[in-house]
Design a protein around this motif. Structure first.
Motif, PDB file in Angstrom:
ATOM      1  N   GLY A 102      38.976  33.324  42.120  1.00  0.00           N
ATOM      2  CA  GLY A 102      39.218  33.766  43.487  1.00  0.00           C
ATOM      3  C   GLY A 102      38.204  34.740  44.030  1.00  0.00           C
ATOM      4  O   GLY A 102      38.178  34.993  45.238  1.00  0.00           O
ATOM      5  N   GLN A 103      37.354  35.301  43.188  1.00  0.00           N
ATOM      6  CA  GLN A 103      36.308  36.215  43.612  1.00  0.00           C
ATOM      7  C   GLN A 103      35.002  35.867  42.898  1.00  0.00           C
ATOM      8  O   GLN A 103      35.019  35.360  41.775  1.00  0.00           O
ATOM      9  N   ASP A 137      33.229  42.671  49.755  1.00  0.00           N
ATOM     10  CA  ASP A 137      34.624  42.481  49.364  1.00  0.00           C
ATOM     11  C   ASP A 137      34.877  41.108  48.754  1.00  0.00           C
ATOM     12  O   ASP A 137      35.983  40.845  48.274  1.00  0.00           O
ATOM     13  N   ARG A 138      33.877  40.247  48.771  1.00  0.00           N
ATOM     14  CA  ARG A 138      34.008  38.932  48.127  1.00  0.00           C
ATOM     15  C   ARG A 138      33.499  38.964  46.685  1.00  0.00           C
ATOM     16  O   ARG A 138      33.563  37.945  45.983  1.00  0.00           O
ATOM     17  N   ASP A 140      33.494  41.042  42.886  1.00  0.00           N
ATOM     18  CA  ASP A 140      34.072  42.026  41.974  1.00  0.00           C
ATOM     19  C   ASP A 140      33.075  42.338  40.857  1.00  0.00           C
ATOM     20  O   ASP A 140      32.282  41.481  40.463  1.00  0.00           O
ATOM     21  N   VAL A 165      36.747  51.276  44.704  1.00  0.00           N
ATOM     22  CA  VAL A 165      36.541  49.995  44.016  1.00  0.00           C
ATOM     23  C   VAL A 165      36.081  50.274  42.591  1.00  0.00           C
ATOM     24  O   VAL A 165      34.985  50.800  42.381  1.00  0.00           O
ATOM     25  N   THR A 168      36.076  46.299  36.731  1.00  0.00           N
ATOM     26  CA  THR A 168      37.092  45.728  35.850  1.00  0.00           C
ATOM     27  C   THR A 168      36.516  45.634  34.444  1.00  0.00           C
ATOM     28  O   THR A 168      35.486  44.991  34.232  1.00  0.00           O
ATOM     29  N   ASP A 230      35.211  30.353  51.026  1.00  0.00           N
ATOM     30  CA  ASP A 230      35.531  31.503  50.186  1.00  0.00           C
ATOM     31  C   ASP A 230      35.899  32.695  51.055  1.00  0.00           C
ATOM     32  O   ASP A 230      35.117  33.092  51.935  1.00  0.00           O
ATOM     33  N   ASN A 231      37.058  33.270  50.824  1.00  0.00           N
ATOM     34  CA  ASN A 231      37.518  34.440  51.564  1.00  0.00           C
ATOM     35  C   ASN A 231      37.663  35.629  50.630  1.00  0.00           C
ATOM     36  O   ASN A 231      37.859  35.463  49.426  1.00  0.00           O
ATOM     37  N   PRO A 232      37.555  36.860  51.160  1.00  0.00           N
ATOM     38  CA  PRO A 232      37.704  38.042  50.296  1.00  0.00           C
ATOM     39  C   PRO A 232      39.085  38.086  49.639  1.00  0.00           C
ATOM     40  O   PRO A 232      40.085  37.701  50.238  1.00  0.00           O
ATOM     41  N   GLY A 233      39.121  38.555  48.403  1.00  0.00           N
ATOM     42  CA  GLY A 233      40.389  38.740  47.704  1.00  0.00           C
ATOM     43  C   GLY A 233      40.870  37.474  47.032  1.00  0.00           C
ATOM     44  O   GLY A 233      40.430  36.373  47.330  1.00  0.00           O
ATOM     45  N   ARG A 234      41.774  37.654  46.095  1.00  0.00           N
ATOM     46  CA  ARG A 234      42.326  36.518  45.355  1.00  0.00           C
ATOM     47  C   ARG A 234      43.584  35.986  46.039  1.00  0.00           C
ATOM     48  O   ARG A 234      44.293  36.702  46.677  1.00  0.00           O
TER      49      ARG A 234
END
Length: 234
Positions: A102-103, A137-138, A140, A165, A168, A230-234
């Motif tokens: 998703g990212q 924001d797209r 990580d 931010v 991870t 593709d959009n920002p965030g999962r």
């Protein structure tokens, strides 16, 4: 009485034959089959329309390459993250590989002890994301460490966070990681940035000690090519 033409009631002579009847069953309506075929074509067209932006973005980047060749090394074919890759967070809780989808993932592989070269790479990782502006924001930041390593220093993790931010950090067995990500010949995993797309596929490896501006150029092209799906965030 002999010679009488009368017949006994109920005899065969007195009953009249029943008229024949035909049962006509309804035939299939050809319009129904036409509607079914039309429905299937509509479904296939809808699926094609949904997949078209993804296919077009990869075709543009891999085949047309409108802005010239990539600075990093494109991975052809892409390598999907193994569904059973054993990942755990710093608290020892299991993390599914599918949860990383998703990212875009700007990924580094470094030991938790993190010396000078490791710190430099992690700071470049942070700066690269910030340099993407509205597209950051797209993306990580992912830091993979060995399975049995302790947690990185809290002050280092705090320094790597920016505008709320965090990076991870996940533990993974190195031998299992080697089935997914691979370094260039003569290099180690820790020498590279690895870019993973939102569908969990490793698709670009940056050179060792990369030029951040040139690597950002690759990121810009990929994010632009995938903007339609593709959009920002999962």
């Amino acid at each position: 009485m002999s010679g009488s033409n009368s017949s006994a009631p109920g005899s065969a002579a007195s009953s009249s034959p029943e008229p024949l009847s035909f049962a006509v069953h309804s035939l299939p309506d050809p319009r129904s089959a036409t509607r079914q075929r039309a429905g299937r074509w509509k479904m296939l067209l809808l699926l094609a329309l949904c997949a078209a932006p993804v296919v077009a973005s990869y075709f543009t980047f891999y085949v047309i390459k409108p802005s010239g060749s990539a600075y990093g090394e494109l991975i052809v074919p892409t390598v999907e993250i193994p569904a059973d890759l054993p990942l755990t967070d710093l608290q020892g809780r299991p993390v599914s590989a599918a949860s990383l989808h998703g990212q875009w993932l700007l990924t580094v592989v470094q030991p938790a002890a993190c010396g000078e070269a490791c710190e430099r790479q992690l700071y470049v990782q942070r700066q690269l994301r910030e340099m993407l502006g509205k597209n950051r924001d797209r993306v990580d930041k992912l830091w993979l460490i060995g399975q049995d390593e302790p947690a990185p220093r809290p002050e280092l993790l705090a320094a790597l966070s920016q505008k709320g931010v965090e990076v991870t950090v996940l533990r993974v067995p190195r031998e299992r990681l080697a089935a997914w990500l691979k370094p260039a010949a003569g290099k180690a995993l820790s020498d590279h940035f690895f870019l993973v797309d939102p569908m969990g596929r490793w698709m670009l490896r940056a050179p060792a000690d990369p030029d951040p501006k040139k690597l950002k150029g690759d990121l810009d092209k990929l994010l632009k090519a995938s903007a339609g799906w593709d959009n920002p965030g999962r």
